[in-house]
Enzyme design. Structure first.
Site, PDB file in Angstrom:
ATOM      1  N   ALA A  20      -3.890   6.292  -3.567  1.00  0.00           N
ATOM      2  CA  ALA A  20      -4.982   4.785  -3.256  1.00  0.00           C
ATOM      3  C   ALA A  20      -4.288   4.716  -1.746  1.00  0.00           C
ATOM      4  O   ALA A  20      -3.390   5.593  -1.491  1.00  0.00           O
ATOM      5  CB  ALA A  20      -3.959   3.736  -4.345  1.00  0.00           C
TER       6      ALA A  20
ATOM      7  N   GLU B 277      -6.701   6.747   6.986  1.00  0.00           N
ATOM      8  CA  GLU B 277      -5.035   7.517   6.759  1.00  0.00           C
ATOM      9  C   GLU B 277      -5.524   9.212   6.323  1.00  0.00           C
ATOM     10  O   GLU B 277      -6.790   9.072   5.489  1.00  0.00           O
ATOM     11  CB  GLU B 277      -4.002   7.060   6.167  1.00  0.00           C
ATOM     12  CG  GLU B 277      -2.858   8.920   6.315  1.00  0.00           C
ATOM     13  CD  GLU B 277      -1.542   7.803   5.496  1.00  0.00           C
ATOM     14  OE1 GLU B 277      -2.058   6.717   4.029  1.00  0.00           O
ATOM     15  OE2 GLU B 277      -0.524   8.989   5.546  1.00  0.00           O
TER      16      GLU B 277
ATOM     17  N   GLU C  36       1.734   1.702  -3.103  1.00  0.00           N
ATOM     18  CA  GLU C  36       0.996   0.993  -1.947  1.00  0.00           C
ATOM     19  C   GLU C  36       2.029  -0.242  -1.732  1.00  0.00           C
ATOM     20  O   GLU C  36       1.815  -1.127  -0.495  1.00  0.00           O
ATOM     21  CB  GLU C  36      -0.608   0.363  -2.605  1.00  0.00           C
ATOM     22  CG  GLU C  36      -1.034   1.489  -3.275  1.00  0.00           C
ATOM     23  CD  GLU C  36      -0.916   3.130  -2.680  1.00  0.00           C
ATOM     24  OE1 GLU C  36      -0.349   2.990  -1.565  1.00  0.00           O
ATOM     25  OE2 GLU C  36      -0.702   3.827  -3.115  1.00  0.00           O
TER      26      GLU C  36
END
Ligand code: TRP
Ligand code: ZN
Length: 882
Positions: free
Chosen positions: A279, A138, A315
């Site tokens: 993260a 990402e 996450e």
């Protein structure tokens, strides 16, 4: 700093290369192809990895028919291109991308690329960290691994075969479930993974290395057993308990509160030490910065523990808000990030207590997002354009995005909001959705009219609410006016709905009024509220229902009343802040005379005394109320309208206030310290007690540095946990006292080799109140443990410096120069991290003219560098133009 000289440098520089293109939200078109299946073959090596990708592609019936398949690349060259098993010549490179011409409707495209992970310092794509290989895709990192339609609306199932040397990479991890493993010749082995859930390329991940797992199963609400693993280096295994427990709590909470169940048999989390952010939520294989995994009481503070819990939750929650339902394009980023931040905030509220967590979240919003909204980089939570998407992983998209969804929740009520999110998950499962889809689902599911509310997605800037009030018979008439400040590209704005929880108390009788929620929908609005006595005090924006600035003039008695007596914890905190902000800004701006300055300090000292003495408070809440507004928040409060911020004056006023508190409350503070020092580490009241101790040390350091040094040294020497050690060392490192060097040295020695703790050691010194911080930082940059290639280390020294108001804003501009030098040096190594230093300099327009010129000159010096990355180019130029 010689400005004239600097502009000559600019004039002499070669012309800046062509601007990176501007990508616009309104230009979205669906991709011409679908890619139902992707097969990847990795031949793994630190120096060289070979990737063979086989894509099953089919014409997208819902898009315009074209023969060209655009596959994004970034620094890749194709070793071979095959279509349906035969070598193809029907392709060209267009810049970094590979354009392949296809004759039919359905094809198999196979492309081989070679990459050099150990040369990859950007930490995007496939890279090496501590001898292991890992990925970060990402937003647009997958295109650094193989040619692919690297956009979030192309969803594909992934079947992956990983091969590598068993000795270097005993553990081979990828998304989904492991389907096969086996031995190969020459000490090599392989693993095959299949992820049945179609996903965009940004959620792809692999990890190969020498790792050990802390494991613990979780049984889902429908009775399926999920194997959960926290993968770390073997020597870190005994610091993983908290991460695993946090994961289990997150899984349970998402079932209970949002009805969301996990959907694979395996959940892997891997900790890596070289990482650009916190993260990453890759499907079934989260990759984490070690900072948000490893924690034990000897090496991590209470706040670090909370950080681990919050990021693990964040996450995990992405599995539904992000992975099962992803984003159509990157302009929709807040669809997953705003919503997921809200979900992690609500989770932490439930784990740790609503009042304190809410205050912490508002403090972060004000410190990180308000400056964004008020500066040249302001953008709506759903931006309209970008040059480099990495620059839009911002506090606006994340934290203001969460606030916007929280407002919908407040207006709907918790149960109706849940109906809205149920409908959203139901309606869009498996899709790449838009923010509009989310709003529509909440509208339909919760039964709300959000027509006007959608403006919160398109308008940037923090609304200001001007408040006035009058009594009319038995009622108080509250009149509100919303002012929407102009932001870059947005001068005209329409009134937005602003939900506010309010109550009218009486500060004479102490009677508390009932709370109600009002919504200001027009520019002006009047609201009639019942009185409960003859000296009404309005408690407004209770719980911080709307992310706005309330502008009102409350007298000191009213604020003291709210600070001591309001039944809403946030309102008490807010009254304390208002009291301090009023006094400090009046002093720093020169608007208060000597008598007014003294009176302002006295009021704060008086309020502080009440807070210290209030037996109804627990120490966590007490410490929130005892905290002075940050330098950054005072900067925002001072730089309003035509008035500019003066960081030097703010700092001096704030330090003088601390000194007044330390001197005025000396015996109370000492007593509080002694009481808290008796609380054992694992007592449930310990977290609050430790916070109070650190605050007390800070006040005493301002009023009685020798006494503070003595207490802090003793606290440091006798500490049985990192919170106490860090609290003491933070204070000591700001003092000119022999204890400073002694304790810094002993800390370094004790933790040498533990990267996360050595990061703290750098941070104490860069963030300290010591007059020679800049010299210390310069020396630390030459320390053998310092490196520009590890983002945690760079941030530990230089982000801390950029966040140290006194040092960064030193009037001669040396702090600005140092940060500009960092940007220039880091940009070729890690552009994403380099660009994150730009906003600190970008605040120049709102600062007094002397410093403003110095900051601007540094930005111009950066802008004049050759070969700037897209990341830094965009941030620097927006900061100069906006
Ligand atoms: N999506 C991630 C999160 O919010 C963060 C993220 C985005 C990221 N881009 C990244 C992490 C690049 C590391 C590197 O949790
Ligand atoms: Zn996220």
């Amino acid at each position: 700093m010689d400005i004239a000289h600097d502009s000559i440098t600019v004039a002499d520089a070669p012309p800046t290369p062509a601007e990176p293109p501007l990508i616009r939200r309104e230009d979205y078109t669906p991709f011409a192809w679908i890619v139902p299946e992707t097969r990847l073959h990795f031949d793994l090596g630190i120096k060289r990895t070979t990737v063979t990708a086989t894509l099953t592609v089919r014409r997208n019936a819902k898009a315009a028919a074209v023969q060209v398949l655009r596959l994004n690349g970034d620094g890749l060259t194709a070793k071979s291109v095959m279509v349906d098993g035969t070598v193809s010549d029907d392709w060209v490179m267009e810049g970094p991308d590979l354009l392949l011409t296809l004759q039919g409707e359905d094809h198999q495209v196979t492309i081989t690329t070679e990459i050099a992970p150990d040369q990859n310092t950007t930490l995007m794509g496939l890279y090496a960290s501590n001898g292991m290989l890992c990925t970060q895709c990402e937003a647009e990192g997958f295109r650094r691994i193989t040619f692919f339609p690297d956009r979030p609306d192309v969803l594909s199932t992934y079947r992956v075969r990983m091969e590598g040397e068993r000795s270097a990479f005993p553990i081979l991890l990828c998304n989904g479930n492991k389907e096969a493993t086996g031995e190969l010749e020459g000490g090599r082995h392989f693993a095959e993974w299949f992820d049945p859930w179609p996903k965009p390329s940004y959620l792809f991940a692999l990890v190969a290395g020498d790792l050990a797992a802390k494991s613990g199963p979780f049984t889902t609400m429908s009775g399926r057993e999920v194997e959960c693993n926290i993968w770390v280096r073997a020597e870190d295994l005994d610091r993983t308990d908290h991460a695993l427990e946090s994961l289990h709590r997150s899984m349970k909470w998402d079932e209970d509160v949002f009805g969301r169940e996990y959907d694979l048999d395996l959940y892997n989390i891997v900790a890596v030490s070289d990482f650009n952010m916190g993260a990453m939520e890759n499907k079934g294989l989260n990759v984490f910065n070690t900072k948000f995994v490893l924690a034990d009481s000897d090496t991590a503070t209470d706040a670090d523990f909370d950080g681990v819990e919050g990021v693990i939750a964040h996450e995990y929650f992405h599995n539904w808000s992000g992975n099962r339902i992803t984003c159509r394009d990157w302009f929709q980023l807040s669809l997953k990030e705003g919503f997921t931040v809200l979900r992690d905030q609500l989770f932490s509220q439930d784990m740790r207590g609503e009042a304190v967590k809410r205050i912490e979240d508002v403090r972060i919003l004000r410190a990180a997002q308000f400056p964004e909204d008020a500066g040249p980089l302001a953008h709506p939570i759903r931006p309209d354009s970008y040059r480099e998407i990495s620059n839009f992983y911002t506090a606006t998209v994340y934290n203001k995005g969460a606030e916007v969804i929280r407002m919908m929740r407040s207006m709907a009520g918790v149960q109706a909001f849940r109906k809205g999110t149920d409908l959203y998950f139901d309606r869009h499962d498996g899709e790449a959705a838009t923010c509009e889809d989310f709003v529509k689902a909440i509208e339909d599911g919760a039964g709300l009219d959000l027509e006007q509310f959608r403006l919160w997605y398109s308008q940037a800037g923090t609304p200001r609410i001007e408040v006035s009030e009058r009594v009319d018979g038995e009622e108080l008439v509250l009149s509100l006016k919303q002012v929407l400040p102009a932001t870059p590209g947005q001068t005209e704005k329409s009134a937005m709905p602003i939900p506010l929880r309010v109550a009218v108390h009486d500060c004479e009788s102490g009677a508390l009024g009932a709370e109600q929620t009002i919504v200001l929908t027009e520019e002006h609005g009047e609201f009639r509220l019942p009185l409960v006595g003859s000296r009404p005090v309005v408690s407004i924006n209770r719980g911080y229902t709307a992310p706005v600035v309330i502008e009102r003039l409350l007298d000191r008695d009213a604020l003291l009343f709210l600070a001591a007596k309001d039944d809403d914890s946030f309102a008490r905190y807010e009254a304390m802040q208002e009291l301090a902000v009023g006094a400090l800004v009046a002093e720093a701006s020169g608007e208060a005379d000597a008598a007014q300055i003294l009176a302002g300090r006295e009021a704060v000292v008086e309020a502080m005394q009440a807070v210290i003495a209030d037996a109804s408070l627990d120490d966590s809440m007490r410490s929130e109320l005892m905290m002075l507004p940050s330098g950054s928040y005072l900067f925002e409060a001072m730089a309003t309208g035509e008035r500019k911020a003066d960081p030097g004056a703010i700092h001096d006023a704030r330090e003088a206030m601390k000194k007044a508190i330390g001197a005025g409350q000396s015996s109370e503070l000492h007593a509080a310290y002694e009481r808290c020092a008796k609380v054992a580490f694992d007592d449930p009241a310990g977290v609050g007690a430790r916070k109070v101790k650190t605050l007390v040390l800070g006040y005493l350091a301002a009023s009685d540095p020798d006494k503070a040094a003595e207490l802090a040294s003793h606290q440091f020497d006798s500490a049985d946990n990192m919170t106490d050690r860090q609290g003491a060392l933070m204070v000591l490192s700001g003092l000119e006292h022999p204890a400073r060097e002694e304790r810094l040295a002993s800390f370094y020695q004790r933790y040498s080799g533990n990267d996360l703790v050595i990061d703290k050691w750098f941070t104490f010194q860069a963030l300290s109140l010591h007059p020679n911080v800049l010299a210390h930082v310069e020396a630390l940059a030459g320390h053998p443990d310092f490196t520009m290639t590890n983002p945690n280390r760079v941030r530990s020294l230089y982000m801390a410096l950029a966040g140290n108001p006194a040092a960064f804003h030193e009037a001669n501009g040396a702090g600005y120069r140092m940060i500009a030098d960092v940007i220039i040096a880091l940009d070729p190594i890690n552009p994403q991290t380099a660009a994150r230093f730009v906003p600190a300099l970008g605040r120049w327009r709102r600062i007094e003219p002397g410093r403003a010129a110095l900051m601007k000159a540094e930005l111009e010096r950066v802008a004049a560098q050759d070969n700037l990355s897209r990341d830094t180019f965009e941030q620097v130029n927006r900061s100069l133009d906006g």
